[in-house]
Every structure is written in C-alpha cells, then in structure tokens.
Design a protein around this motif. Structure first.
Motif, PDB file in Angstrom:
ATOM      1  N   GLY A 158       1.003  -1.330  -0.008  1.00 11.65           N
ATOM      2  CA  GLY A 158       0.107  -0.246  -0.015  1.00 11.65           C
ATOM      3  C   GLY A 158       0.859   1.456   0.082  1.00 11.65           C
ATOM      4  N   GLY A 159       0.220   2.405  -0.408  1.00 14.43           N
ATOM      5  CA  GLY A 159       1.084   3.464  -0.394  1.00 14.43           C
ATOM      6  C   GLY A 159       1.984   3.701  -1.511  1.00 14.43           C
ATOM      7  N   PRO A 160       2.547   4.863  -1.776  1.00 21.24           N
ATOM      8  CA  PRO A 160       3.263   5.145  -2.963  1.00 21.24           C
ATOM      9  C   PRO A 160       4.243   3.938  -3.099  1.00 21.24           C
ATOM     10  CG  PRO A 160       3.328   7.342  -1.369  1.00 21.24           C
ATOM     11  CD  PRO A 160       2.853   5.849  -0.705  1.00 21.24           C
ATOM     12  N   LEU A 161       4.438   4.007  -4.377  1.00 19.16           N
ATOM     13  CA  LEU A 161       5.410   2.753  -4.821  1.00 19.16           C
ATOM     14  C   LEU A 161       7.098   3.261  -4.768  1.00 19.16           C
ATOM     15  CD1 LEU A 161       3.546   1.618  -8.088  1.00 19.16           C
ATOM     16  CD2 LEU A 161       3.559   0.456  -5.561  1.00 19.16           C
ATOM     17  N   PRO A 162       8.087   2.348  -4.601  1.00 17.30           N
ATOM     18  CA  PRO A 162       9.371   2.982  -4.802  1.00 17.30           C
ATOM     19  C   PRO A 162       9.659   3.249  -6.061  1.00 17.30           C
ATOM     20  CG  PRO A 162       9.314   0.794  -3.710  1.00 17.30           C
ATOM     21  CD  PRO A 162       7.710   0.862  -4.163  1.00 17.30           C
ATOM     22  N   ILE A 163      10.515   4.609  -6.242  1.00 19.47           N
ATOM     23  CA  ILE A 163      10.952   4.869  -7.725  1.00 19.47           C
ATOM     24  C   ILE A 163      12.257   4.476  -7.895  1.00 19.47           C
ATOM     25  CG2 ILE A 163      11.267   6.915  -8.904  1.00 19.47           C
ATOM     26  CD1 ILE A 163       8.948   8.301  -7.677  1.00 19.47           C
ATOM     27  N   VAL A 164      12.356   3.800  -8.885  1.00 20.65           N
ATOM     28  CA  VAL A 164      13.550   3.233  -9.621  1.00 20.65           C
ATOM     29  C   VAL A 164      14.422   4.417  -9.999  1.00 20.65           C
ATOM     30  CG1 VAL A 164      14.529   1.747 -11.400  1.00 20.65           C
ATOM     31  CG2 VAL A 164      12.643   0.911 -10.176  1.00 20.65           C
ATOM     32  N   THR A 165      15.716   4.349  -9.816  1.00 23.57           N
ATOM     33  CA  THR A 165      16.640   5.470 -10.027  1.00 23.57           C
ATOM     34  C   THR A 165      17.333   5.179 -11.238  1.00 23.57           C
ATOM     35  OG1 THR A 165      18.053   5.004  -7.965  1.00 23.57           O
ATOM     36  CG2 THR A 165      16.215   6.614  -7.852  1.00 23.57           C
ATOM     37  N   ALA A 166      18.132   5.978 -11.984  1.00 23.32           N
ATOM     38  CA  ALA A 166      19.075   5.868 -13.102  1.00 23.32           C
ATOM     39  C   ALA A 166      20.130   4.813 -12.713  1.00 23.32           C
ATOM     40  CB  ALA A 166      19.778   7.380 -13.276  1.00 23.32           C
ATOM     41  N   GLY A 167      20.581   3.828 -13.578  1.00 21.47           N
ATOM     42  CA  GLY A 167      21.151   2.779 -13.339  1.00 21.47           C
ATOM     43  C   GLY A 167      20.470   1.638 -13.382  1.00 21.47           C
ATOM     44  N   ASP A 168      19.400   1.617 -12.812  1.00 22.62           N
ATOM     45  CA  ASP A 168      18.556   0.100 -12.771  1.00 22.62           C
ATOM     46  C   ASP A 168      18.186  -0.022 -14.464  1.00 22.62           C
ATOM     47  OD1 ASP A 168      16.267  -1.546 -12.743  1.00 22.62           O
ATOM     48  OD2 ASP A 168      16.341  -1.269 -10.800  1.00 22.62           O
ATOM     49  N   PRO A 169      18.457  -1.398 -14.795  1.00 26.00           N
ATOM     50  CA  PRO A 169      18.285  -1.915 -16.003  1.00 26.00           C
ATOM     51  C   PRO A 169      16.867  -1.781 -16.562  1.00 26.00           C
ATOM     52  CG  PRO A 169      18.780  -3.919 -15.010  1.00 26.00           C
ATOM     53  CD  PRO A 169      19.112  -2.476 -14.054  1.00 26.00           C
ATOM     54  N   VAL A 170      15.877  -1.736 -15.765  1.00 22.50           N
ATOM     55  CA  VAL A 170      14.417  -1.594 -16.307  1.00 22.50           C
ATOM     56  C   VAL A 170      14.239  -0.437 -16.955  1.00 22.50           C
ATOM     57  CG1 VAL A 170      13.429  -0.592 -14.222  1.00 22.50           C
ATOM     58  CG2 VAL A 170      11.912  -2.093 -15.663  1.00 22.50           C
ATOM     59  N   LEU A 171      15.054   0.692 -16.510  1.00 16.52           N
ATOM     60  CA  LEU A 171      14.896   1.912 -17.240  1.00 16.52           C
ATOM     61  C   LEU A 171      15.479   2.262 -18.573  1.00 16.52           C
ATOM     62  CD1 LEU A 171      15.515   4.494 -14.097  1.00 16.52           C
ATOM     63  CD2 LEU A 171      13.554   3.976 -15.160  1.00 16.52           C
ATOM     64  N   ARG A 172      16.268   1.109 -18.906  1.00 19.53           N
ATOM     65  CA  ARG A 172      16.890   1.167 -20.242  1.00 19.53           C
ATOM     66  C   ARG A 172      16.449  -0.128 -21.350  1.00 19.53           C
ATOM     67  NH1 ARG A 172      18.553   6.136 -21.248  1.00 19.53           N
ATOM     68  NH2 ARG A 172      20.456   6.813 -19.958  1.00 19.53           N
ATOM     69  N   ALA A 173      15.391  -0.714 -20.697  1.00 16.22           N
ATOM     70  CA  ALA A 173      14.958  -1.903 -21.418  1.00 16.22           C
ATOM     71  C   ALA A 173      13.865  -1.649 -22.223  1.00 16.22           C
ATOM     72  CB  ALA A 173      14.527  -3.233 -20.661  1.00 16.22           C
ATOM     73  N   GLY A 174      13.208  -0.716 -22.321  1.00 18.56           N
ATOM     74  CA  GLY A 174      12.040  -0.267 -23.029  1.00 18.56           C
ATOM     75  C   GLY A 174      10.877  -1.188 -22.709  1.00 18.56           C
ATOM     76  N   THR A 175       9.589  -1.019 -23.054  1.00 12.31           N
ATOM     77  CA  THR A 175       8.558  -1.444 -22.614  1.00 12.31           C
ATOM     78  C   THR A 175       7.526  -2.537 -23.589  1.00 12.31           C
ATOM     79  OG1 THR A 175       7.465   0.370 -23.023  1.00 12.31           O
ATOM     80  CG2 THR A 175       8.096   0.119 -20.874  1.00 12.31           C
TER      81      THR A 175
END
Length: 207
Positions: free
Chosen positions: A16-33
């Motif tokens: 519950g509550g706000p979700l954790p925000i992923v920061t630069a360096g995590d591969p999910v931010l570079r993998a596309g969707t």
C-alpha cells in the motif's frame, strides 16, 4: 493475463501507499517496454494506475511511467497543477493538465523549445533539454478509448518525457551536458524562466 507479471504487480502493490521509484542505473529504465495488451486485466490495471497516480503526487511530479516503478509496460500517467509563478507559466507555456492515463502512447512533433528539466528517476539534478514545442499524441486511456490530441508548451514536454521512459530513454540522453546542475545550484544561479543566462554562464549553445 500474464500470471508472472500479475503476481509481481500484486506483490508491488501489497504494502500500500506510494511505490518505490527506480533510479538511474537500474536496467528496467533502459530496457524499453512491452505494449499493453490486457496483461493485467481491468481490475488490476485500475489498481496499478491508482498506485502510479499516488506515487506521482507524493513525489511530487507531473508524470510517471511504469518503468519508473520497475514495470516494463507501455503505461504512463501525467498531471500538472502548474502551480508556478506567472512569468514562468508564460515563458514555458505551462498550463494546468488534468490527470490522464496514457496507454501505448506515441507522438509526432514540430518546432522546438529548450528549458531546464528534471526527473524523479534522476533525483537532485536538472539539465537543459530541447524538445518539440508541439506534439500530436496518439494513445489509449485506461478503458481502451482512443486518444488523439495535440499538446503544446510544457504539456507537450511532459508527454515527450514520459514517452521517452517507455522507450528506455532518460532526459539526460537528450540534454546539453554542460547545462547539468544540481537542484541547489539551479535555484541559486539558473532559476530564470528561460535558460539563456545558463547558456552564457555555463558555456553552451541553445538551438
């Protein structure tokens, strides 16, 4: 539905509550969707969208894309109350935007505008980014209804920023490197409505 994906999102939402925000360096931010094609089902999608909205507002931010919470689906949310001084609102064409859900968005753009920009996944910094001044957005909303709308000014920037996240891009990929500044230095030196003084002081050119 994608059972592995739904299980992972259920786990993400469970506290519950706000979700954790992923920061630069995590591969999910570079993998596309992956395109959203009903993988979550209507009820779970609604809960996920509500969590994105809560997380965006708590941050606070004006947009949030699914990869920023670790989910590789082509979904983003935007909302901007535009509570900024009048001279900034005028210079950046920043007008209030209601809460919107963008599913599978894409856009075509025209013109250009350069302003400082930040990101919840790159906390503490800003840089000057040149983007289209106007975009035509095509997407769906959370109910599957088609969206075909033109955005200009700051709303166009938000649409482009969040769509970039869905393509595995960060604003830094488009930024003028010499403009990079901490939030503290931006407030102290470069808080003008437009970045002309920053260009002179930091030694970079604007288009």
């Amino acid at each position: 539905m994608d059972t592995l994906l739904t299980d992972r999102i259920e786990q993400l939402l469970a506290p519950g509550g706000p979700l954790p925000i992923v920061t630069a360096g995590d591969p999910v931010l570079r993998a596309g969707t992956a395109p959203y094609e009903g993988q979550l089902g209507p009820a779970l999608l609604a809960r996920f969208v509500a969590a994105l909205r809560e997380t965006m507002r708590a941050a606070p931010g004006v947009g949030l894309a699914a990869p920023q919470v670790g989910v590789g689906l082509r979904i983003a949310v935007i909302e901007d109350p535009a509570t900024v001084p009048d001279e900034i609102r005028a210079a950046r064409a920043r007008v209030p935007q209601p809460f919107r859900v963008l599913v599978n968005p894409s856009y075509t753009g025209s013109g250009h505008a350069s302003f400082y920009e930040g990101c919840l996944s790159v906390p503490g910094y800003q840089a000057v980014v040149t983007r289209h001044a106007e975009v035509r957005l095509r997407a769906e909303d959370e109910t599957g209804r088609p969206v075909d709308e033109v955005f200009s000014g700051w709303p166009a920037r938000i649409v482009q920023h969040e769509t970039d996240h869905l393509d595995g891009l960060l604003y830094l990929d488009r930024a003028e490197p010499r403009s990079l500044t901490s939030n503290e230095s931006h407030t102290k030196h470069w808080a003008q409505p437009t970045p002309e003084e920053a260009a002179k002081g930091l030694g970079f050119e604007l288009p």
